[in-house]
Structures are given as structure tokens and as C-alpha cells.
Design a protein around this motif. Structure first.
Motif, PDB file in Angstrom:
ATOM      1  N   GLY A 110       0.817  -1.214   0.000  1.00  0.00           N
ATOM      2  CA  GLY A 110       0.000   0.000   0.000  1.00  0.00           C
ATOM      3  C   GLY A 110       0.844   1.254   0.000  1.00  0.00           C
ATOM      4  O   GLY A 110       0.567   2.205  -0.760  1.00  0.00           O
ATOM      5  N   VAL A 111       1.883   1.292   0.838  1.00  0.00           N
ATOM      6  CA  VAL A 111       2.756   2.465   0.890  1.00  0.00           C
ATOM      7  C   VAL A 111       3.474   2.641  -0.444  1.00  0.00           C
ATOM      8  O   VAL A 111       3.578   3.753  -0.980  1.00  0.00           O
ATOM      9  N   ARG A 112       3.959   1.535  -1.027  1.00  0.00           N
ATOM     10  CA  ARG A 112       4.669   1.607  -2.313  1.00  0.00           C
ATOM     11  C   ARG A 112       3.751   2.146  -3.411  1.00  0.00           C
ATOM     12  O   ARG A 112       4.145   3.035  -4.185  1.00  0.00           O
ATOM     13  N   ILE A 113       2.512   1.645  -3.481  1.00  0.00           N
ATOM     14  CA  ILE A 113       1.576   2.087  -4.520  1.00  0.00           C
ATOM     15  C   ILE A 113       1.248   3.570  -4.349  1.00  0.00           C
ATOM     16  O   ILE A 113       1.234   4.334  -5.321  1.00  0.00           O
ATOM     17  N   LEU A 114       0.984   3.983  -3.103  1.00  0.00           N
ATOM     18  CA  LEU A 114       0.619   5.379  -2.863  1.00  0.00           C
ATOM     19  C   LEU A 114       1.787   6.317  -3.142  1.00  0.00           C
ATOM     20  O   LEU A 114       1.599   7.427  -3.641  1.00  0.00           O
ATOM     21  N   LYS A 115       3.011   5.882  -2.850  1.00  0.00           N
ATOM     22  CA  LYS A 115       4.180   6.709  -3.128  1.00  0.00           C
ATOM     23  C   LYS A 115       4.421   6.843  -4.630  1.00  0.00           C
ATOM     24  O   LYS A 115       4.964   7.859  -5.091  1.00  0.00           O
ATOM     25  N   ALA A 116       4.020   5.842  -5.393  1.00  0.00           N
ATOM     26  CA  ALA A 116       4.272   5.848  -6.836  1.00  0.00           C
ATOM     27  C   ALA A 116       3.173   6.538  -7.636  1.00  0.00           C
ATOM     28  O   ALA A 116       3.337   6.748  -8.851  1.00  0.00           O
ATOM     29  N   ARG A 117       2.071   6.904  -7.003  1.00  0.00           N
ATOM     30  CA  ARG A 117       0.962   7.514  -7.728  1.00  0.00           C
ATOM     31  C   ARG A 117       1.356   8.862  -8.330  1.00  0.00           C
ATOM     32  O   ARG A 117       2.064   9.654  -7.704  1.00  0.00           O
ATOM     33  N   GLY A 132      -5.391   9.289  -8.331  1.00  0.00           N
ATOM     34  CA  GLY A 132      -5.987   9.295  -7.002  1.00  0.00           C
ATOM     35  C   GLY A 132      -5.035   9.887  -5.993  1.00  0.00           C
ATOM     36  O   GLY A 132      -3.893  10.222  -6.308  1.00  0.00           O
ATOM     37  N   PRO A 133      -5.483  10.062  -4.753  1.00  0.00           N
ATOM     38  CA  PRO A 133      -4.630  10.657  -3.727  1.00  0.00           C
ATOM     39  C   PRO A 133      -3.320   9.885  -3.572  1.00  0.00           C
ATOM     40  O   PRO A 133      -3.305   8.652  -3.502  1.00  0.00           O
ATOM     41  N   SER A 134      -2.224  10.614  -3.522  1.00  0.00           N
ATOM     42  CA  SER A 134      -0.906  10.008  -3.377  1.00  0.00           C
ATOM     43  C   SER A 134      -0.449  10.063  -1.925  1.00  0.00           C
ATOM     44  O   SER A 134      -1.100  10.672  -1.066  1.00  0.00           O
ATOM     45  N   TRP A 135       0.684   9.433  -1.656  1.00  0.00           N
ATOM     46  CA  TRP A 135       1.259   9.450  -0.309  1.00  0.00           C
ATOM     47  C   TRP A 135       1.479  10.884   0.172  1.00  0.00           C
ATOM     48  O   TRP A 135       1.156  11.224   1.302  1.00  0.00           O
ATOM     49  N   SER A 136       2.010  11.728  -0.695  1.00  0.00           N
ATOM     50  CA  SER A 136       2.265  13.120  -0.302  1.00  0.00           C
ATOM     51  C   SER A 136       0.953  13.901  -0.148  1.00  0.00           C
ATOM     52  O   SER A 136       0.871  14.809   0.680  1.00  0.00           O
ATOM     53  N   ASP A 137      -0.089  13.544  -0.918  1.00  0.00           N
ATOM     54  CA  ASP A 137      -1.396  14.195  -0.748  1.00  0.00           C
ATOM     55  C   ASP A 137      -1.972  13.902   0.633  1.00  0.00           C
ATOM     56  O   ASP A 137      -2.542  14.786   1.293  1.00  0.00           O
ATOM     57  N   PRO A 197       3.895  12.421   8.588  1.00  0.00           N
ATOM     58  CA  PRO A 197       3.302  11.265   7.908  1.00  0.00           C
ATOM     59  C   PRO A 197       4.049  10.817   6.653  1.00  0.00           C
ATOM     60  O   PRO A 197       3.703   9.771   6.092  1.00  0.00           O
ATOM     61  N   MET A 198       5.038  11.580   6.189  1.00  0.00           N
ATOM     62  CA  MET A 198       5.866  11.080   5.093  1.00  0.00           C
ATOM     63  C   MET A 198       6.619   9.826   5.516  1.00  0.00           C
ATOM     64  O   MET A 198       7.000   9.009   4.679  1.00  0.00           O
ATOM     65  N   ASP A 199       6.850   9.669   6.812  1.00  0.00           N
ATOM     66  CA  ASP A 199       7.476   8.458   7.349  1.00  0.00           C
ATOM     67  C   ASP A 199       6.370   7.482   7.727  1.00  0.00           C
ATOM     68  O   ASP A 199       5.527   7.789   8.582  1.00  0.00           O
ATOM     69  N   PRO A 200       6.352   6.284   7.145  1.00  0.00           N
ATOM     70  CA  PRO A 200       5.279   5.329   7.476  1.00  0.00           C
ATOM     71  C   PRO A 200       5.221   4.943   8.945  1.00  0.00           C
ATOM     72  O   PRO A 200       4.183   4.472   9.411  1.00  0.00           O
ATOM     73  N   ILE A 201       6.316   5.166   9.681  1.00  0.00           N
ATOM     74  CA  ILE A 201       6.272   4.802  11.100  1.00  0.00           C
ATOM     75  C   ILE A 201       5.309   5.705  11.870  1.00  0.00           C
ATOM     76  O   ILE A 201       4.877   5.371  12.980  1.00  0.00           O
ATOM     77  N   PHE A 202       4.951   6.845  11.286  1.00  0.00           N
ATOM     78  CA  PHE A 202       3.902   7.700  11.860  1.00  0.00           C
ATOM     79  C   PHE A 202       2.639   6.885  12.118  1.00  0.00           C
ATOM     80  O   PHE A 202       1.976   7.053  13.150  1.00  0.00           O
ATOM     81  N   LEU A 203       2.294   6.003  11.178  1.00  0.00           N
ATOM     82  CA  LEU A 203       1.076   5.203  11.300  1.00  0.00           C
ATOM     83  C   LEU A 203       1.168   4.231  12.463  1.00  0.00           C
ATOM     84  O   LEU A 203       0.182   3.971  13.150  1.00  0.00           O
ATOM     85  N   MET A 204       2.362   3.675  12.692  1.00  0.00           N
ATOM     86  CA  MET A 204       2.556   2.749  13.810  1.00  0.00           C
ATOM     87  C   MET A 204       2.481   3.502  15.145  1.00  0.00           C
ATOM     88  O   MET A 204       1.912   3.012  16.125  1.00  0.00           O
ATOM     89  N   HIS A 205       3.074   4.693  15.172  1.00  0.00           N
ATOM     90  CA  HIS A 205       3.085   5.509  16.393  1.00  0.00           C
ATOM     91  C   HIS A 205       1.664   5.924  16.763  1.00  0.00           C
ATOM     92  O   HIS A 205       1.222   5.717  17.902  1.00  0.00           O
ATOM     93  N   HIS A 206       0.937   6.476  15.806  1.00  0.00           N
ATOM     94  CA  HIS A 206      -0.417   6.922  16.117  1.00  0.00           C
ATOM     95  C   HIS A 206      -1.390   5.760  16.244  1.00  0.00           C
ATOM     96  O   HIS A 206      -2.433   5.894  16.902  1.00  0.00           O
ATOM     97  N   GLY A 207      -1.051   4.626  15.642  1.00  0.00           N
ATOM     98  CA  GLY A 207      -1.858   3.437  15.885  1.00  0.00           C
ATOM     99  C   GLY A 207      -1.834   3.053  17.350  1.00  0.00           C
ATOM    100  O   GLY A 207      -2.856   2.642  17.917  1.00  0.00           O
ATOM    101  N   ASN A 208      -0.668   3.201  17.979  1.00  0.00           N
ATOM    102  CA  ASN A 208      -0.586   2.877  19.406  1.00  0.00           C
ATOM    103  C   ASN A 208      -1.297   3.921  20.254  1.00  0.00           C
ATOM    104  O   ASN A 208      -1.932   3.591  21.260  1.00  0.00           O
ATOM    105  N   ILE A 209      -1.196   5.185  19.872  1.00  0.00           N
ATOM    106  CA  ILE A 209      -1.947   6.235  20.579  1.00  0.00           C
ATOM    107  C   ILE A 209      -3.442   5.921  20.523  1.00  0.00           C
ATOM    108  O   ILE A 209      -4.163   6.010  21.531  1.00  0.00           O
TER     109      ILE A 209
END
Length: 484
Positions: free
Chosen positions: A55-62, A67-72, A227-239
Motif C-alpha cells: 500500500g505504501v509503495r503504490i501510494l508513493k508511486a501515484r 488518485g490521492p498520493s502518499w504526499s497528498d 506522515p511522510m514516514d510510514p512509522i507515523f502510522l505505527m506511532h499513532h496506531g498505538n496512541i
């Protein structure tokens, strides 16, 4: 033909078996909710981890038109240059806004990978202190790993002072939402969108560990473009999981309409590229949002706060600080206890970060010793710290407290150390000064109270390169010590 073997394969591989009709000799299988799991408990080739990579790879390559990209997606939270955009920090919209933001990514990854069973993993940094392996490897199976960020501090290990047992016990021990999940903006009286990013008082979960971990991970993480760093999702997932778990344990969200009914209008992308709006009242049940963290194990909090005490604390936050105005020409911090009439005395003229208050004149509240000696806690002693002005987010404020004179120390090993306050986006959000709440009750009980005086000391310390200017962080700070 549907066979038992094919059904078991689907379930084993993490898929969801859904039957449109009744198969003779079987029962209709209900579709289970996708369950979010701890990233360190999943193998590197687990279908959930692989779907996250894909998912991260596809969104980064958009590119434009796809459709909405990783940076969007990132730009909703903050600009690619590092500034902040729509995200609230330091007030009571922090938790619900980020729950919807994380949900946007989960639904987007389900869509682009065609895996509707995907559930966003999370990183439990209280149990696993180092960066998850899935995010540290530059390559996976001979291909670039889209979860890897080179300038992230991948060797970082989170200390006890940020996410250790005492920190987590304090977080889960809160029973007032505005101490747990940050408070309302002072003076809020309507649902105007300007309040979404207005400053309140940071609660225990946001000030530490959320802020500290953001900043210490480095790379994108200390900035609005985190959020450009995917680890943001892991951090806020725990929050998000901690909020869910706090609710399961008996923690009650505020019912104030100013919180429940605030619309986050067009703050999120739908998978098809249209915009979505959520209110906190839409975000209170994770199962209704289409995911699970597993069994909700209910447990009564280890202490009880009377409803009346909760109302008193809410009234403090509604009114705002009683000591926000700076003291002309003064370098000493002040402490104020509610109600007025308590003895106020600044001490340690050579140390502008030491302060104390005496509760002996309080008539409408129990004395400090009476609170601490109670078998079942019905009141709290809370330090409300206002007007912290860090020159950079790479600074933390160590909080020391006791019922006697405090030693001039800046070491977490000192028995009077309570917690550290971190900063994330303190300047970009335009607040006059950062405020944070620190519950002193269990700490004072643990170290032993020997007087009705409460002394508090603040020490600013750089988390990056040494910078003498960080002492400006606490030079004008003011503290209310309140009994609720």
C-alpha cells in the motif's frame, strides 16, 4: 466449488470468507472485523505487513490523476516543507482527529491493494522500545523497502521516562478525559472551526510519550510532514489503541457538545478521492469504523474520582488559567492554588525554576496530606503548567515535585522526578505558550508526604545538540497546583 479446504486456506491467509447464500451442510459464516495487531508480533512476511508495504509503495508511486498520493495524504497533516496544516495538537480534538486520519490510511491501503481484510498494525513502544525491524531494513526480498526511511533514528531506544511502567500507569490511571486526552481550548464557547487548532492543556498521553517519541525518532517525525514516514502510522496506531484501551478500562470520554459535535470538515480523503468529514461523536466506536484491537477487557480504574471533582476540573479548563499573565520584571515562577486565599510563595531566588505552594489555608478543598493518605483516592493534586516557550521542539522539560525542599538536580534518577514534557509543533500551531497537566498525586504518595507544602521544579533540557537557550522554555512559565 466451495470446499472446506478452500475456506480454511482463506481464513489462514488472513482473508475473510463471506458467503452470499447458504451452502448445504454448513452455517453462514459472519465476516469478522479486521484486527489491528502489534507490528513486532507479526513476521516480516506476514500478509498484513506485506499489504502495508504494498500500500505504501503504490501510494508513493501515484502520479496526478491516479488518485490521492502518499504526499497528498501527508499534506492534510502538514506541508511537505515541514509546516502544519489541519491537524490539532495540544487540545481535546487531538485524539479523535488523528483516529479519523489513521482510518483514512487504513481504508486507502485496503482500496489500493484490494485487501479488505487489511488492518493497520501498531507499534507498542511501551513493550517494544526499539524501532520495529520491518521499518529498519532498507530492502526486503531483494527489493527496496517502502517502510524504510534513511534519516530516521533507526537505532533509537525509547527510555523508561517516555514509555515505562510508571508512565503508562499514570496514563491509564486518569479518569478525567481532559487530563488523559488533553483539554479544551481555554474560553471555547462555540463550534467555530478555529477552535480545532486552538491551544488547550496537553494531557498525560500527548505530552509524554506522544511528543517525545515524535521528536526523538528524527527524520520527518519531528515536523508537520511526519506522515511522510510510514512509522507515523505505527506511532499513532498505538496512541489510538491506548485511547480504546482506556475506554475499555472505564475511562469515559467527555460528553460536552463542544467536543462531540465539532465537524472536521473535508479534513480527510475517501479512497475514491472525494473528501470526508467526521465529528468526534462519529469516532467513538472502533468496531463501527470497521476495525478491532481484540477483546475489550473491562476493568475498573484503580481509584475513583467523584463526579463533582470531574466537574470542578472541567470548570478550570473552561475558565482557562488564572495565572497566564506574566509577572512584570519577575524571573521567579509562581504557583497558585485554587481557591484564592492559599498562601503563595516563590522560593529559590537563584533558581528561577523552583516554586512551592502551601495548602494550609485552603478551606473548600482537602489538605494535601489528607488527599495523599486517603485509602481510596477521591481527589487529585494536579500541576497545570502554562506558558512554556521552547525555542525549538528539541527540548524537554523535566518536572520534579515533593513536599519538602527540592535538590537542584536535572537527573531523572532523583526521587523527586515526576515526568518529562515533550514538544511537537509548539511553534507552528501559533500558541502563545504551551500548557501541560501533570498529575502529582501518586508520585507524592509514593515518595511520602511530610508537610502540606507542595514544591515543583521545572528544568529544561535539550534533546538534540546542546543549546543554552533552552532555559528560555521555563523562564516565564507559571504553574497552578490545584486540588480537584
Amino acid at each position: 466449488m466451495i470446499t472446506r479446504r478452500r475456506t480454511l486456506q482463506s481464513l489462514t491467509l488472513g482473508g475473510v470468507a463471506v458467503f452470499a447464500g447458504v451452502v448445504p451442510g454448513t452455517r453462514l459464516l459472519a465476516q469478522p472485523l479486521p484486527r489491528r495487531r502489534e507490528i513486532n508480533g507479526l513476521a516480516l512476511n506476514d500478509p498484513m505487513v506485506q499489504t502495508l508495504r504494498d500500500g505504501v509503495r503504490i501510494l508513493k508511486a501515484r502520479t496526478a490523476g491516479q488518485g490521492p498520493s502518499w504526499s497528498d495524504l501527508c499534506a492534510i497533516h502538514g506541508s511537505l516543507a515541514g509546516g502544519f496544516n489541519k491537524c490539532p495538537h495540544g487540545n481535546w480534538y487531538f485524539l479523535p482527529w488523528h483516529r479519523a486520519y489513521l482510518l483514512m490510511y487504513e481504508r486507502m491501503i485496503r482500496s489500493v491493494t484490494s485487501n479488505n481484510a487489511f488492518a493497520m498494525p501498531y507499534w507498542d513502544w511501551a513493550a517494544n522500545r526499539t524501532v520495529p525491524q520491518a521499518f529498519k531494513d532498507a530492502n526486503f526480498n531483494g527489493q527496496p523497502n517502502p517502510l524504510f526511511v534513511a534519516n530516521r533514528n533507526n537505532a533509537y531506544s525509547i527510555p523508561d521516562t517516555y514509555s515505562g511502567p510508571s508512565v503508562m500507569t499514570n496514563i491509564f490511571g486518569q479518569t478525567n478525559f481532559e487530563l488523559f486526552g488533553s483539554s479544551r481550548p481555554a474560553g471555547q464557547n462555540n463550534l467555530n472551526a478555529s477552535w480545532i487548532k486552538a491551544g488547550g492543556t496537553q494531557g498525560t498521553l500527548e505530552a509524554t510519550p506522544h511528543n517525545n517519541i515524535h521528536v526523538r525518532l528524527g527524520g520527518f517525525m519531528p515536523n508537520g510532514n511526519s506522515p511522510m514516514d510510514p512509522i507515523f502510522l505505527m506511532h499513532h496506531g498505538n496512541i489510538d489503541r491506548i485511547w480504546w484501551s482506556w475506554n475499555c478500562r472505564g475511562g469515559a470520554n467527555t460528553t460536552d457538545p463542544l467536543w462531540r459535535n465539532m465537524p472536521f470538515t473535508n479534513n480527510y480523503f475517501n479512497p475514491n478521492g472525494t473528501m470526508a468529514t467526521f465529528k468526534p461523536s462519529d469516532l467513538l466506536s472502533v468496531s463501527a469504523l470497521g476495525y478491532s484491537y481484540g477483546l475489550c477487557l473491562t476493568r475498573l480504574p484503580h481509584f475513583v474520582i467523584r463526579d463533582l471533582a470531574d466537574l470542578r476540573l472541567a470548570s478550570i479548563f473552561r475558565a482557562g488559567s488564572a495565572v497566564r499573565a506574566n509577572v512584570a520584571g519577575a524571573q521567579l515562577l509562581r504557583v497558585q492554588a485554587r481557591p484564592s486565599g492559599a498562601t503563595l510563595e516563590a522560593v529559590g531566588a537563584a533558581t528561577p525554576r523552583s516554586l512551592r505552594t502551601t495548602f494550609s489555608n485552603l478551606t473548600a478543598r482537602p489538605q494535601a496530606l489528607q488527599v495523599l493518605r486517603a485509602d481510596q483516592r477521591t481527589s487529585q493534586i494536579v500541576a497545570l503548567i502554562h506558558d512554556l516557550t521552547p525555542p525549538t521542539d528539541e527540548v524537554e522539560v523535566l518536572v520534579f515535585a515533593g513536599t519538602g525542599e527540592l535538590r537542584p538536580t536535572a537527573d531523572e534518577r532523583d526521587p523527586s522526578f515526576v515526568t518529562s514534557i515533550g514538544f511537537f509543533g509548539a511553534h507552528a500551531h501559533g500558541h502563545d505558550g504551551v500548557s501541560a497537566s501533570v498529575d502529582l498525586t501518586e508520585h507524592l504518595r509514593r515518595i511520602g508526604a511530610n508537610s502540606d507544602e507542595v514544591h515543583v521544579r521545572l528544568v529544561a533540557r535539550p534533546t538534540g545538540q546542546s543549546d543554552a537557550a533552552v532555559q528560555e522554555t521555563v523562564a516565564r512559565a507559571q504553574v497552578e497546583v490545584v486540588i480537584v
